[in-house]
Design a protein around this motif. Structure first.
Motif, PDB file in Angstrom:
ATOM      1  N   UNK A  57     -56.387  50.190 -97.852  1.00  0.00           N
ATOM      2  CA  UNK A  57     -56.176  51.398 -98.658  1.00  0.00           C
ATOM      3  C   UNK A  57     -57.510  51.956 -99.125  1.00  0.00           C
ATOM      4  N   UNK A  58     -58.445  51.062 -99.503  1.00  0.00           N
ATOM      5  CA  UNK A  58     -59.765  51.507 -99.940  1.00  0.00           C
ATOM      6  C   UNK A  58     -60.478  52.270 -98.824  1.00  0.00           C
ATOM      7  N   UNK A  59     -60.435  51.709 -97.610  1.00  0.00           N
ATOM      8  CA  UNK A  59     -61.095  52.376 -96.481  1.00  0.00           C
ATOM      9  C   UNK A  59     -60.471  53.742 -96.216  1.00  0.00           C
ATOM     10  N   UNK A  60     -59.155  53.799 -96.189  1.00  0.00           N
ATOM     11  CA  UNK A  60     -58.483  55.072 -95.921  1.00  0.00           C
ATOM     12  C   UNK A  60     -58.758  56.096 -97.010  1.00  0.00           C
ATOM     13  N   UNK A  61     -58.867  55.638 -98.260  1.00  0.00           N
ATOM     14  CA  UNK A  61     -59.163  56.550 -99.364  1.00  0.00           C
ATOM     15  C   UNK A  61     -60.540  57.162 -99.209  1.00  0.00           C
ATOM     16  N   UNK A  62     -61.528  56.324 -98.928  1.00  0.00           N
ATOM     17  CA  UNK A  62     -62.895  56.820 -98.756  1.00  0.00           C
ATOM     18  C   UNK A  62     -63.000  57.697 -97.508  1.00  0.00           C
ATOM     19  N   UNK A  63     -62.361  57.257 -96.426  1.00  0.00           N
ATOM     20  CA  UNK A  63     -62.440  58.005 -95.171  1.00  0.00           C
ATOM     21  C   UNK A  63     -61.759  59.360 -95.297  1.00  0.00           C
ATOM     22  N   UNK A  64     -60.625  59.418 -95.967  1.00  0.00           N
ATOM     23  CA  UNK A  64     -59.921  60.688 -96.159  1.00  0.00           C
ATOM     24  C   UNK A  64     -60.778  61.673 -96.943  1.00  0.00           C
ATOM     25  N   UNK A  65     -61.505  61.178 -97.944  1.00  0.00           N
ATOM     26  CA  UNK A  65     -62.392  62.036 -98.718  1.00  0.00           C
ATOM     27  C   UNK A  65     -63.503  62.596 -97.836  1.00  0.00           C
ATOM     28  N   UNK A  66     -64.065  61.750 -96.976  1.00  0.00           N
ATOM     29  CA  UNK A  66     -65.123  62.165 -96.055  1.00  0.00           C
ATOM     30  C   UNK A  66     -64.592  63.211 -95.073  1.00  0.00           C
TER      31      UNK A  66
END
Length: 201
Positions: A57-66
């Motif tokens: 979830x952390x990776x997807x959250x950061x990646x979605x922001x990018x």
């Protein structure tokens, strides 16, 4: 009365990103994440089945922001602006930028892959981002996407800018003003659409 939860899912996700940003993937144990939040370890297991779920979830959250920062510019055929957009995104997102740009999923999920819902979400994000990237390539030149043009675009928009930022991100240091000039100079000197080859005499 309904008890208000003291700790939210976002608290644990942000803590996981900060720990990885500061100490690498191994720093984000379930116990360390809970400690960072100031919560008992049991609290994190009430919300997440595993460490892989937290990191997924952390990776997807950061990646979605990018993706949200760059994809609109890519779809408009503005590769230079997309590359430069990495700078304000990195400055505004702190440990999220260090978490995403200094790590690879293969290292984060070395012990076990993220659960299926997180994998599906990542595939969705990657597919949308790739569509934006392909639209940018098509808009730069004659609409074709040959191997050289794809390689140039990937280098100019992602690989080179992130390589320029990484030494500063790894130290947790502010990004100096010259990094913007370096990225702009790359785009000035190496357009995505390669000039036609001249035949040798």
């Amino acid at each position: 009365m309904v008890r208000t939860a003291l700790f939210s899912e976002t608290d644990f996700i942000d803590a996981a990103m900060a720990l990885v940003a500061e100490g690498g993937p191994n720093a984000a144990t379930m116990q360390a994440i809970a400690r960072r939040v100031g919560a008992p370890t049991g609290s994190i297991y009430h919300r997440f089945d595993s460490r892989a779920a937290v990191l997924g979830i952390a990776w997807n959250t950061a990646y979605a922001s990018f993706v949200d920062a760059l994809a609109p510019l890519l779809r408009q055929g503005r590769p230079r602006e997309a590359a430069l957009a990495i700078l304000p995104w990195s400055r505004e997102n702190g440990h999220r930028a260090r978490f995403l740009l200094l790590n690879e999923p293969v290292a984060l999920f070395e012990d076990s892959p993220p659960p299926a819902p997180q994998r599906a979400r990542l595939e969705e994000l990657e597919s949308g981002f790739d569509d934006a990237f392909q639209a940018c390539i098509a808009a730069c030149g004659d609409g074709t996407a040959d191997e050289e043009r794809v390689a140039r675009a990937k280098f100019l928009i992602f690989d080179a800018p992130i390589a320029i930022l990484r030494p500063h991100l790894s130290r947790g240091a502010p990004l100096p003003p010259y990094v913007e000039r370096m990225i702009a100079d790359l785009h000035d000197g190496m357009p995505i659409s390669a000039p036609p080859q001249r035949s040798l005499p």
